[in-house]
Each structure stands twice: as C-alpha cells, then as structure tokens.
Design a protein around this motif. Structure first.
Motif, PDB file in Angstrom:
ATOM      1  N   ASP A 240      28.868  12.566  18.701  1.00 39.00           N
ATOM      2  CA  ASP A 240      30.178  11.938  18.915  1.00 39.00           C
ATOM      3  C   ASP A 240      30.201  10.463  18.589  1.00 39.00           C
ATOM      4  O   ASP A 240      31.257   9.875  18.441  1.00 39.00           O
ATOM      5  N   ARG A 241      29.042   9.837  18.559  1.00 40.02           N
ATOM      6  CA  ARG A 241      29.101   8.387  18.315  1.00 40.02           C
ATOM      7  C   ARG A 241      28.284   7.874  17.145  1.00 40.02           C
ATOM      8  O   ARG A 241      28.470   6.737  16.717  1.00 40.02           O
ATOM      9  N   VAL A 242      27.383   8.685  16.616  1.00 39.82           N
ATOM     10  CA  VAL A 242      26.627   8.224  15.440  1.00 39.82           C
ATOM     11  C   VAL A 242      26.614   9.332  14.388  1.00 39.82           C
ATOM     12  O   VAL A 242      26.317  10.488  14.714  1.00 39.82           O
ATOM     13  N   PRO A 243      26.947   8.996  13.145  1.00 41.91           N
ATOM     14  CA  PRO A 243      26.973  10.025  12.110  1.00 41.91           C
ATOM     15  C   PRO A 243      25.618  10.729  11.978  1.00 41.91           C
ATOM     16  O   PRO A 243      24.569  10.098  12.058  1.00 41.91           O
ATOM     17  N   THR A 244      25.684  12.043  11.773  1.00 41.78           N
ATOM     18  CA  THR A 244      24.467  12.854  11.732  1.00 41.78           C
ATOM     19  C   THR A 244      23.496  12.396  10.645  1.00 41.78           C
ATOM     20  O   THR A 244      22.288  12.394  10.837  1.00 41.78           O
ATOM     21  N   GLY A 245      24.050  12.009   9.477  1.00 47.52           N
ATOM     22  CA  GLY A 245      23.182  11.558   8.379  1.00 47.52           C
ATOM     23  C   GLY A 245      22.353  10.353   8.789  1.00 47.52           C
ATOM     24  O   GLY A 245      21.171  10.242   8.439  1.00 47.52           O
ATOM     25  N   LEU A 246      22.960   9.468   9.568  1.00 45.91           N
ATOM     26  CA  LEU A 246      22.244   8.260   9.997  1.00 45.91           C
ATOM     27  C   LEU A 246      21.137   8.636  10.992  1.00 45.91           C
ATOM     28  O   LEU A 246      20.018   8.112  10.920  1.00 45.91           O
ATOM     29  N   ILE A 247      21.448   9.573  11.876  1.00 40.23           N
ATOM     30  CA  ILE A 247      20.423  10.027  12.837  1.00 40.23           C
ATOM     31  C   ILE A 247      19.239  10.611  12.074  1.00 40.23           C
ATOM     32  O   ILE A 247      18.072  10.335  12.376  1.00 40.23           O
ATOM     33  N   GLU A 248      19.557  11.394  11.035  1.00 41.01           N
ATOM     34  CA  GLU A 248      18.492  12.011  10.241  1.00 41.01           C
ATOM     35  C   GLU A 248      17.630  10.939   9.575  1.00 41.01           C
ATOM     36  O   GLU A 248      16.404  11.031   9.554  1.00 41.01           O
ATOM     37  N   LEU A 249      18.307   9.909   9.060  1.00 47.30           N
ATOM     38  CA  LEU A 249      17.573   8.805   8.412  1.00 47.30           C
ATOM     39  C   LEU A 249      16.676   8.069   9.416  1.00 47.30           C
ATOM     40  O   LEU A 249      15.510   7.796   9.134  1.00 47.30           O
ATOM     41  N   VAL A 250      17.261   7.758  10.567  1.00 47.74           N
ATOM     42  CA  VAL A 250      16.487   7.008  11.570  1.00 47.74           C
ATOM     43  C   VAL A 250      15.261   7.824  11.984  1.00 47.74           C
ATOM     44  O   VAL A 250      14.147   7.299  12.048  1.00 47.74           O
ATOM     45  N   ASN A 251      15.474   9.117  12.222  1.00 46.51           N
ATOM     46  CA  ASN A 251      14.330   9.968  12.588  1.00 46.51           C
ATOM     47  C   ASN A 251      13.282   9.960  11.479  1.00 46.51           C
ATOM     48  O   ASN A 251      12.084   9.912  11.743  1.00 46.51           O
ATOM     49  N   GLY A 252      13.741   9.996  10.245  1.00 47.09           N
ATOM     50  CA  GLY A 252      12.810   9.997   9.110  1.00 47.09           C
ATOM     51  C   GLY A 252      12.042   8.677   9.023  1.00 47.09           C
ATOM     52  O   GLY A 252      10.817   8.663   8.865  1.00 47.09           O
ATOM     53  N   TRP A 253      12.754   7.562   9.198  1.00 44.87           N
ATOM     54  CA  TRP A 253      12.087   6.245   9.106  1.00 44.87           C
ATOM     55  C   TRP A 253      11.081   6.041  10.226  1.00 44.87           C
ATOM     56  O   TRP A 253      10.110   5.314  10.073  1.00 44.87           O
ATOM     57  N   CYS A 254      11.361   6.668  11.379  1.00 45.24           N
ATOM     58  CA  CYS A 254      10.448   6.488  12.525  1.00 45.24           C
ATOM     59  C   CYS A 254       9.257   7.443  12.461  1.00 45.24           C
ATOM     60  O   CYS A 254       8.426   7.446  13.378  1.00 45.24           O
ATOM     61  N   ASP A 255       9.190   8.265  11.432  1.00 44.18           N
ATOM     62  CA  ASP A 255       8.091   9.233  11.354  1.00 44.18           C
ATOM     63  C   ASP A 255       6.745   8.501  11.339  1.00 44.18           C
ATOM     64  O   ASP A 255       6.597   7.448  10.714  1.00 44.18           O
ATOM     65  N   ARG A 256       5.755   9.080  12.041  1.00 47.10           N
ATOM     66  CA  ARG A 256       4.429   8.439  12.061  1.00 47.10           C
ATOM     67  C   ARG A 256       3.760   8.486  10.705  1.00 47.10           C
ATOM     68  O   ARG A 256       2.919   7.657  10.384  1.00 47.10           O
TER      69      ARG A 256
END
Ligand code: ATP
Length: 473
Positions: A240-256
C-alpha cells in the motif's frame, strides 16, 4: 578555525556545521559569487601519521569530486590552503541527511521513496561512470536539500575503480552497520558494494528503523551482517505504500551475495517505479520542509537529535569531547555486552607490567600524550589497519587504566576500539569480554540477568557534556 575568518580573501566562514574524519565543515559565504558554500578544512591532528592520513583522504575526496559533475553528487567548487591546511569548497546543501529525515519525518511513502531511489541510483551511476567507487554510502552521507534533491556526499573513502587501493588487501574501511559483507571479509570493493549501501539506506527509510537495530554489540552485528543479512521486505506488507518493483530492487541490493545485486541500468530502470518528476520532487520537498520544521520547533529532539548529531556513530560513551571526537565516524554499536552469558567471567587480555614498560618505551605513550596517540590509533582502526592499531590501543588502554583510571574516557575509548579490532580479526570472545568491561563504566544502569548489581565504576565517568552541535556526547 574561528568563525568570521576570510579564506583567500573570498570565503567567509559563518558557522561550524560539523566534523567528520577528515575535517571540519563550515557554512560559508562566497563573497565573489555572493552565495552560500560549504567549506571543509582539514583537521590538524598533531601527529605526522594522522595528518598524512587525513590529507590523503581529503585529496582522495577532491580527486573523486573533480571527476564527477552531477546534480545528485555534491559538487566541488574550489580548493585552497589556509595556514598550510588544505580546504575544499563545495556547493552548500541545506536540508537534512537521511538519518535526520527518518528520525524527523518517519518512514517514506510511495512517490517520495521512488524519487529518492531514482536520485540515489542516478548519483551512483554518475560516480561509477567516472570510474569512481564511493565505498561509504550510508544515510549520514546522503543529504536531501530543501528543494527535494538527494545528494551523495563525503567521498573521502572513494577511490578509482581499478586503482590499487591505498590500503592493503584484507583491510576493512567504512561503517560495519552499512558495510557490504564482502568488504567486512576484506574483499575488494565493487559497484555492487555501493549498491548495497543504497539498498540499506532505502531499507532503513522504508521500514523506519536502522538495519540490524536489534544487534547491540559489535560481535553480534558483524555476525548478523555476514551470516544473516538484512531481513528482506515482504512486498505484500508494504504494497500500500511502496511500489512492488522498488521493494524487489531494495531486497536485491541488500543481498549478501554481490553477484545477485541488480547493478545493470536496464534491470534497475525496469523495476524502479516511474515517478512524474514534478510530483516526486514536491513530495520530497514537503517531507524536508516537515523535517526541518520539526527540527526547528525542537519536537522529537530529545533522542532524535542526539543520534542525528552522531549520525552513524551510535556509540554513546559518556565523557569529554575527546571521546566524542575519537569515536566520530565509528561503528554504530551500543556497548551492551554485559548480559552476554559468561562475558563477565572472562578477562580481557592484559599486558603484564614488563610488557607495559616495553610498550611504553616502544610507543612513547604518557598520560599527557595518550589522547593524541589514541586519535592516531582510532584513525588506524578506522582505516582497517586492525592488527597495527590493536597493539597501540592495548598499550593506551593499559596506560590509561593505570594512570588515568579504568573509567576515564581515554581508557574506555581505547578499550572499545581494541574490541572492534579484535572482533574484526576474528577474536569475538575476547572482543565481547572487553566490551563487557567497557560497559561496566558506560552501560545503562540495568542489573544483569542474575540480578547482581553491576560493578561500581572505579572512577566515575564525568557527567555528559555537550558536543559541538550542542547534543549530549
Ligand atoms: N556540502 C555540504 N553542505 C552542507 N552540509 C554538509 C556538506 N558537506 C558535509 N556537510 C555536513 O557536515 C558534517 C561533516 O561532514 P563530513 O562529510 O566531513 O563528515 P561525516 O560524513 O559526518 O563523517 P565521516 O567523514 O567521518 O564519514 C555533516 O553533518 C555533513 O552532513
């Protein structure tokens, strides 16, 4: 440098904004262009080794900034010398950094999150196009101006992508909470390590909390970064508050795993939400206006601004300015190892009296010069020269404990950094034991698990003083 000083007949220093590892930053007036600028004047550390380190770091910042010209990277205007100390003149960036933005405005929503991500990606892309790696992307190094422009700052650790590092292989630089796992392991930095920093900044602003916030001691923090990684955001929860594509990107960038982080422009552009430029900037602008209004009215300041001033430092050893200065730029670590099972039973490695005499002669440490040697040692530790710093820190800690008292800020700071170095070198048990002794003097007055009162400090730490920003140190 006194406020009101006119540098080269042109830049009038108006007031001191803060200080980092390399220098003191002033808000200044450029009498030629009649505009506001930021002037960073190199610290005078006293010792030759420390001066040469800060000088190299400032030169690196100048070298990197000269190569980049982009609205999302702070721009360099001029350089000069004052009393043989180099200074650099940058564009003035009003507004707040991302630490303050989170503290004062709370978690980011839709277009603001998208706008921030877009600008950070653009700034980083420009940095990488210039063959520069930032190497220290973290919330305190990103400012958002009053017009809603997000700007990457502090390229003091930056280096040319393919250049041989000024540091040796295996050295660690940066701030552990925001450091990519591969950098903690001593691997060379890459573009993917910079994207990790962006990922963590956005993660923090979306969630409204620092990553690894539950990790309060350095040993546990490092292990979490290396073994667990940042908790992935659940797209459904934030839909509801953050676009899904951005969440996917953030998760990807935070990958170990750096290999799995999205770094290609095509991939990023495909996932970044399209935010109409006007709407995005205005949303960020409103947020900054809200944040600065809160800061000025003093609301939410008690805890918030104390932490803002120390940005990623997070270490709140109470005591003199010396400690505040010495830990500036240190890891975001609270010293709460006291409750670690068995921690109180273990004794940190101590030097014998014979060793102490030897070390004293070797390092020429006296209670008088302990503070400046401490800065030198902390500088080494911050540069990742853990092994070299360890020896010096152990001596300062021992001399400090004997001559100044175990609760003296110099002693505690030396012990703290000794523990950081031990943890980096893999001796986490010793590090925890040492942190427990530091805690005995600085930690909150809560009884340990067994209800036994904490050991009384042998020499009380001085009452908290105000640091240069007026925040409790
Ligand atoms: N161009 C600028 N305009 C306005 N404020 C600035 C500018 N550059 C730096 N500052 C502020 O000055 C202070 C010191 O910045 P500096 O970059 O020297 O160190 P830092 O990022 O706080 O620490 P470190 O260098 O140890 O990581 C910070 O509060 C920063 O936000």
């Amino acid at each position: 440098m006194a406020e009101g000083t006119l540098l080269d007949g042109r830049y009038r220093l108006e007031h001191r904004v803060g200080q980092g590892a390399t220098g003191v930053v002033y808000e200044a007036f450029d009498t030629e262009s009649e505009g506001r600028v930021a002037v960073k004047v190199l610290h005078d550390e006293g010792s030759e080794a420390a001066n040469s380190w800060t000088l190299r770091r400032l030169q690196r910042e100048i070298g990197a900034l000269r190569r980049i010209s982009h609205p999302n990277v702070v721009s360099l205007r001029d350089t000069g010398l004052v009393h043989e100390r180099p200074y650099l003149v940058m564009e003035w960036l009003g507004g707040v950094d991302l630490v303050a933005l989170r503290e004062l405005a709370g978690p980011l929503f839709h277009s603001a999150a998208g706008a921030l991500a877009r600008q950070l990606v653009d700034g980083l892309a420009a940095t990488h196009r210039a063959s520069v790696l930032h190497r220290d992307v973290k919330p305190s190094n990103v400012r958002v101006t009053t017009t809603g422009r997000a700007v990457l700052c502090d390229l003091g650790l930056a280096r040319l992508r393919d250049a041989t590092s000024l540091t040796r292989a295996g050295q660690v630089m940066g701030t552990p909470r925001y450091m990519a796992p591969e950098l903690i392991r001593g691997e060379p930095p890459t573009q993917a390590s910079d994207f990790y920093g962006i990922g963590l900044c956005l993660h923090e602003l979306i969630v409204g909390r620092r990553p690894f916030d539950h990790r309060e001691d350095i040993g546990a923090l490092l292990l979490s970064v290396l073994d667990e990684g940042v908790t992935a955001l659940d797209p459904a929860r934030y839909r509801d508050r953050v676009p899904t594509g951005l969440i996917e990107l953030v998760n990807g960038w935070c990958d170990r795993d750096p290999e799995r982080r999205p770094t290609s422009a095509a991939l990023i552009d495909g996932l970044l939400p399209a935010v109409p430029p006007g709407a995005a900037a205005s949303r960020l602008r409103d947020l900054i206006a809200h944040a600065t209004a809160r800061r000025e009215s003093g609301r939410g300041t008690t805890d918030a601004w104390a932490r803002v001033s120390n940005a990623d430092t997070g270490v709140t050893l109470r005591g003199s300015d010396l400690v505040t200065h010495a830990v500036a730029g240190a890891e975001a670590v609270s010293l709460t190892a006291r409750n670690t099972p068995g921690a109180r039973d273990r004794r940190p490695p101590m030097l014998s009296l014979g060793d102490v005499t030897q070390a004293l002669v070797l390092h020429r440490i006296t209670p008088r010069n302990a503070a400046s040697r401490l800065r030198e040692a902390v500088g080494m530790a911050q540069r990742g020269e853990s092994r070299e710093a360890l020896d010096l820190l152990a001596t300062i800690g021992t001399v400090g404990a004997e001559q100044l008292g175990p609760g003296d800020p110099t002693t505690l700071t030396a012990r703290f950094w000794q523990a950081v170095c031990l943890a980096r070198l893999g001796s986490s048990e010793e590090a925890l034991a040492l942190l427990a002794t530091v805690n005995a003097h600085t930690g909150p007055a809560v009884p340990p698990d067994d209800g036994e009162p904490p050991p009384a400090p042998e020499r009380a730490a001085p009452a908290p003083e105000k640091n240069e920003k007026g925040d409790p140190g």
